[in-house]
Write a protein that holds these residues in place. Structure first.
Motif, mmCIF file in Angstrom:
data_model
loop_
_atom_site.group_PDB
_atom_site.id
_atom_site.type_symbol
_atom_site.label_atom_id
_atom_site.label_comp_id
_atom_site.label_asym_id
_atom_site.label_seq_id
_atom_site.Cartn_x
_atom_site.Cartn_y
_atom_site.Cartn_z
ATOM 1 N N ASP A 148 -11.951 52.577 11.700
ATOM 2 C CA ASP A 148 -12.581 51.190 12.095
ATOM 3 C C ASP A 148 -11.612 50.255 11.434
ATOM 4 N N GLN A 149 -11.255 50.469 10.153
ATOM 5 C CA GLN A 149 -10.443 49.449 9.311
ATOM 6 C C GLN A 149 -9.263 49.167 9.980
ATOM 7 N N ALA A 150 -8.750 50.281 10.634
ATOM 8 C CA ALA A 150 -7.378 49.874 11.416
ATOM 9 C C ALA A 150 -7.721 49.422 12.865
ATOM 10 N N ASP A 151 -8.607 49.201 13.169
ATOM 11 C CA ASP A 151 -9.042 48.804 14.716
ATOM 12 C C ASP A 151 -9.531 47.044 14.512
ATOM 13 N N LYS A 152 -9.338 46.542 13.703
ATOM 14 C CA LYS A 152 -9.586 45.048 13.580
ATOM 15 C C LYS A 152 -8.408 44.166 13.122
ATOM 16 N N LYS A 153 -8.715 42.910 13.383
ATOM 17 C CA LYS A 153 -7.660 41.990 12.879
ATOM 18 C C LYS A 153 -7.507 41.842 11.341
ATOM 19 N N PRO A 154 -6.116 41.868 10.971
ATOM 20 C CA PRO A 154 -6.053 41.832 9.424
ATOM 21 C C PRO A 154 -6.522 40.668 8.763
ATOM 22 N N ASN A 155 -7.269 40.536 7.701
ATOM 23 C CA ASN A 155 -7.682 39.346 7.061
ATOM 24 C C ASN A 155 -6.617 38.858 6.096
ATOM 25 N N PHE A 156 -6.684 37.868 5.223
ATOM 26 C CA PHE A 156 -5.878 37.322 4.520
ATOM 27 C C PHE A 156 -5.238 38.429 3.368
ATOM 28 N N TRP A 157 -6.063 39.072 2.804
ATOM 29 C CA TRP A 157 -5.662 39.863 1.494
ATOM 30 C C TRP A 157 -4.929 41.225 2.321
ATOM 31 N N ALA A 158 -5.281 41.455 3.516
ATOM 32 C CA ALA A 158 -4.652 42.564 4.298
ATOM 33 C C ALA A 158 -3.102 42.205 4.454
ATOM 34 N N ILE A 159 -2.786 40.915 4.869
ATOM 35 C CA ILE A 159 -1.681 40.231 5.245
ATOM 36 C C ILE A 159 -0.910 40.269 3.900
ATOM 37 N N VAL A 160 -1.624 39.781 2.841
ATOM 38 C CA VAL A 160 -0.749 39.802 1.550
ATOM 39 C C VAL A 160 -0.180 41.143 1.332
ATOM 40 N N ALA A 161 -1.163 42.111 1.208
ATOM 41 C CA ALA A 161 -0.811 43.508 0.996
ATOM 42 C C ALA A 161 0.273 43.900 1.764
ATOM 43 N N SER A 162 0.196 43.707 3.154
ATOM 44 C CA SER A 162 1.283 44.331 3.996
ATOM 45 C C SER A 162 2.598 43.574 3.777
ATOM 46 N N THR A 163 2.641 42.246 3.382
ATOM 47 C CA THR A 163 3.885 41.558 3.030
ATOM 48 C C THR A 163 4.373 42.161 1.752
ATOM 49 N N LEU A 164 3.451 42.332 0.857
ATOM 50 C CA LEU A 164 3.967 43.039 -0.652
ATOM 51 C C LEU A 164 4.581 44.457 -0.279
ATOM 52 N N ALA A 165 4.103 45.319 0.741
ATOM 53 C CA ALA A 165 4.591 46.584 0.884
ATOM 54 C C ALA A 165 5.574 46.518 1.318
ATOM 55 N N ALA A 166 6.190 45.211 2.380
ATOM 56 C CA ALA A 166 7.388 45.170 3.088
ATOM 57 C C ALA A 166 8.310 44.823 1.996
ATOM 58 N N PHE A 167 8.008 44.326 1.018
ATOM 59 C CA PHE A 167 8.930 43.901 -0.003
ATOM 60 C C PHE A 167 9.324 45.061 -0.641
ATOM 61 N N ILE A 168 8.638 46.088 -0.929
ATOM 62 C CA ILE A 168 9.195 47.202 -1.746
ATOM 63 C C ILE A 168 9.597 48.269 -0.744
ATOM 64 N N GLY A 169 9.052 48.010 0.698
ATOM 65 C CA GLY A 169 9.521 49.175 1.678
ATOM 66 C C GLY A 169 8.592 50.250 1.723
ATOM 67 N N VAL A 170 7.255 50.154 1.328
ATOM 68 C CA VAL A 170 6.366 51.228 1.642
ATOM 69 C C VAL A 170 5.197 50.533 2.406
ATOM 70 N N GLN A 171 4.685 51.306 3.419
ATOM 71 C CA GLN A 171 3.515 50.932 4.457
ATOM 72 C C GLN A 171 3.081 52.114 4.981
#
Length: 77
Positions: free
Chosen positions: A9-32
């Protein structure tokens, strides 16, 4: 009766602000996680990730610049 996995269910919804921040930080260090990557590509807005990436890049450059200036001032240069 089959139980539904709550992590799906968590994966099937639009990412919120904090999910975008977490994804961006994960992209910076190369882990997602694959689940988050699929969510981001399927439901995410490209412009929100571009803007957050640019903001974090500016913050990163600013922090590196401050660290270099601090080290140079500490060494007496």
């Amino acid at each position: 009766m089959l139980k539904k996995d709550p992590t799906l269910d968590q994966a099937d919804k639009k990412p919120n602000f904090w999910a975008i921040v977490a994804s961006t930080l994960a992209a910076f260090i190369g882990v997602q996680s694959n689940k988050n990557r699929i969510r981001d590509f399927k439901y995410g807005n490209i412009y929100s990730f571009i803007v957050s990436g640019l903001i974090f890049t500016v913050i990163f450059i600013f922090c590196i610049t401050l660290a270099v200036k601090w080290v140079l001032n500490s060494s007496g240069a």
